[in-house]
Design an enzyme around this catalytic site. Structure first.
Site, PDB file in Angstrom:
ATOM      1  N   ASP A  37       0.868  -1.170   0.000  1.00 18.15           N
ATOM      2  CA  ASP A  37       0.000   0.000   0.000  1.00 18.15           C
ATOM      3  C   ASP A  37       0.907   1.222   0.000  1.00 18.15           C
ATOM      4  O   ASP A  37       2.084   1.118   0.363  1.00 18.15           O
ATOM      5  CB  ASP A  37      -0.897  -0.008   1.252  1.00 18.15           C
ATOM      6  CG  ASP A  37      -2.179   0.780   1.075  1.00 18.15           C
ATOM      7  OD1 ASP A  37      -3.258   0.180   1.111  1.00 18.15           O
ATOM      8  OD2 ASP A  37      -2.098   2.020   0.901  1.00 18.15           O
ATOM      9  N   ASP A  63       4.408   2.191  -4.037  1.00 13.55           N
ATOM     10  CA  ASP A  63       3.594   2.979  -4.952  1.00 13.55           C
ATOM     11  C   ASP A  63       3.572   2.231  -6.276  1.00 13.55           C
ATOM     12  O   ASP A  63       4.595   2.134  -6.968  1.00 13.55           O
ATOM     13  CB  ASP A  63       4.203   4.369  -5.132  1.00 13.55           C
ATOM     14  CG  ASP A  63       3.418   5.257  -6.094  1.00 13.55           C
ATOM     15  OD1 ASP A  63       2.482   4.749  -6.748  1.00 13.55           O
ATOM     16  OD2 ASP A  63       3.756   6.455  -6.196  1.00 13.55           O
ATOM     17  N   ASN A  90      -5.211  -4.764  -7.046  1.00 21.94           N
ATOM     18  CA  ASN A  90      -6.356  -4.184  -6.352  1.00 21.94           C
ATOM     19  C   ASN A  90      -6.190  -2.694  -6.062  1.00 21.94           C
ATOM     20  O   ASN A  90      -7.185  -2.002  -5.862  1.00 21.94           O
ATOM     21  CB  ASN A  90      -6.584  -4.939  -5.036  1.00 21.94           C
ATOM     22  CG  ASN A  90      -7.569  -4.231  -4.125  1.00 21.94           C
ATOM     23  OD1 ASN A  90      -8.776  -4.236  -4.354  1.00 21.94           O
ATOM     24  ND2 ASN A  90      -7.054  -3.569  -3.079  1.00 21.94           N
ATOM     25  N   TYR A 154     -13.031   6.753 -13.498  1.00 19.04           N
ATOM     26  CA  TYR A 154     -13.076   5.439 -12.856  1.00 19.04           C
ATOM     27  C   TYR A 154     -13.705   4.395 -13.782  1.00 19.04           C
ATOM     28  O   TYR A 154     -13.220   3.267 -13.897  1.00 19.04           O
ATOM     29  CB  TYR A 154     -13.871   5.561 -11.557  1.00 19.04           C
ATOM     30  CG  TYR A 154     -13.815   4.359 -10.650  1.00 19.04           C
ATOM     31  CD1 TYR A 154     -12.666   4.074  -9.900  1.00 19.04           C
ATOM     32  CD2 TYR A 154     -14.918   3.523 -10.503  1.00 19.04           C
ATOM     33  CE1 TYR A 154     -12.628   2.986  -9.045  1.00 19.04           C
ATOM     34  CE2 TYR A 154     -14.887   2.434  -9.655  1.00 19.04           C
ATOM     35  CZ  TYR A 154     -13.740   2.176  -8.923  1.00 19.04           C
ATOM     36  OH  TYR A 154     -13.705   1.085  -8.074  1.00 19.04           O
ATOM     37  N   LYS A 158     -11.792   1.015 -15.231  1.00 18.05           N
ATOM     38  CA  LYS A 158     -12.329  -0.302 -14.886  1.00 18.05           C
ATOM     39  C   LYS A 158     -12.733  -1.078 -16.147  1.00 18.05           C
ATOM     40  O   LYS A 158     -12.620  -2.305 -16.193  1.00 18.05           O
ATOM     41  CB  LYS A 158     -13.508  -0.170 -13.920  1.00 18.05           C
ATOM     42  CG  LYS A 158     -13.098   0.317 -12.524  1.00 18.05           C
ATOM     43  CD  LYS A 158     -12.014  -0.552 -11.910  1.00 18.05           C
ATOM     44  CE  LYS A 158     -11.753  -0.224 -10.455  1.00 18.05           C
ATOM     45  NZ  LYS A 158     -10.659  -1.050  -9.886  1.00 18.05           N
TER      46      LYS A 158
END
Length: 253
Positions: A37, A63, A90, A154, A158
């Site tokens: 993360d 990162d 993810n 977004y 996706k």
């Protein structure tokens, strides 16, 4: 239990939410899991929590948009555990806004984290998976890939991840590597909590409004996505490749 015994997994964006749930489930099934993360404090807290449960995990602040950091993380995984079998792309952010209000930075940051990050991580791991003739790459798409008001950036990434998934499936399948995507619907996470705050709704009211639109009559939990990811990560899914599984409680977004 034990469906991932002997496997090594890397779950990006695993400091909280869906990523944390996937990492936890994989570790419970016997995998050694690298948690990454950009938020080091959050990541260390998650690592401590999972280790207290007796799970074998390792936290590396990374990162995913930085090629050098990505490659260094892969090297650290290999030095620690000698192999890398599963990658879950993810890591993600939201910068929601209507098109006429969306800034260049809103657009670019979302593209870089979701698409460039998934590209860099997948490229870094595939050569090792090719050498061992085994691998599982799992990308996190979304029902927003079908279009969603206020999410031009977004929705675009996706949808792009679905094309990326199918292309990797074609290119890497002959090396024993599968690539599939999970597309969550409404899932109760910190990210959806942030969305509720952005639109000025109480989070519980936000959940209830979403629940009324979902055929199974409930909102999703991070564990629902972890269950789907586990299937794609397991040996049972070896003939499933290039697929997008919508986990949304119904057939529509």
């Amino acid at each position: 239990m034990g469906r991932l015994n002997g496997r090594v997994a890397w779950v990006t964006g695993s400091g909280r939410g869906i990523g944390k749930s996937i990492a936890s489930r994989f570790a419970q099934e016997g995998a050694k899991v690298c948690l990454t993360d950009v938020n080091g404090g959050r990541l260390q807290e998650t690592e401590r929590e999972l280790k207290e449960k007796g799970l074998e995990v390792k936290a590396v602040t990374t990162d995913v948009t930085d090629r050098d950091q990505v490659e260094a993380t892969v090297n650290e995984i290999l030095q620690s555990w000698g192999r890398l079998d599963i990658l879950v792309n993810n890591a993600g952010i939201i910068r929601d806004n209507l098109l006429f209000k969306m800034t260049d930075d809103d657009w670019n940051r979302v593209l870089h984290v979701h698409l460039t990050g998934s590209f860099l991580c997948s490229r870094a791991v595939q050569k090792h998976m090719v050498e061992q003739h085994y691998g599982r790459i799992i990308n996190l798409s979304s029902t927003s890939a079908l279009g969603n008001r206020g999410q031009a950036n977004y929705s675009a990434v996706k949808a792009g991840l679905q094309g990326f998934t199918k292309t990797l499936a074609i290119e890497l399948g002959k090396f024993g590597i599968t690539c599939n995507a999970v597309a969550p619907g409404f899932i109760e996470t910190d990210m959806t909590r942030e969305t509720a705050a952005r639109v000025g709704m109480d989070f519980e009211d936000f959940i209830e409004a979403a629940r009324k639109q979902i055929p199974v009559g409930r909102s999703g939990k991070p564990e629902d996505i972890a269950n789907a990811a586990l299937f794609f990560a397991s040996d049972e899914s070896s003939f499933v490749n290039g697929q997008v599984l919508y986990v949304a409680g119904g057939p529509k977004a």
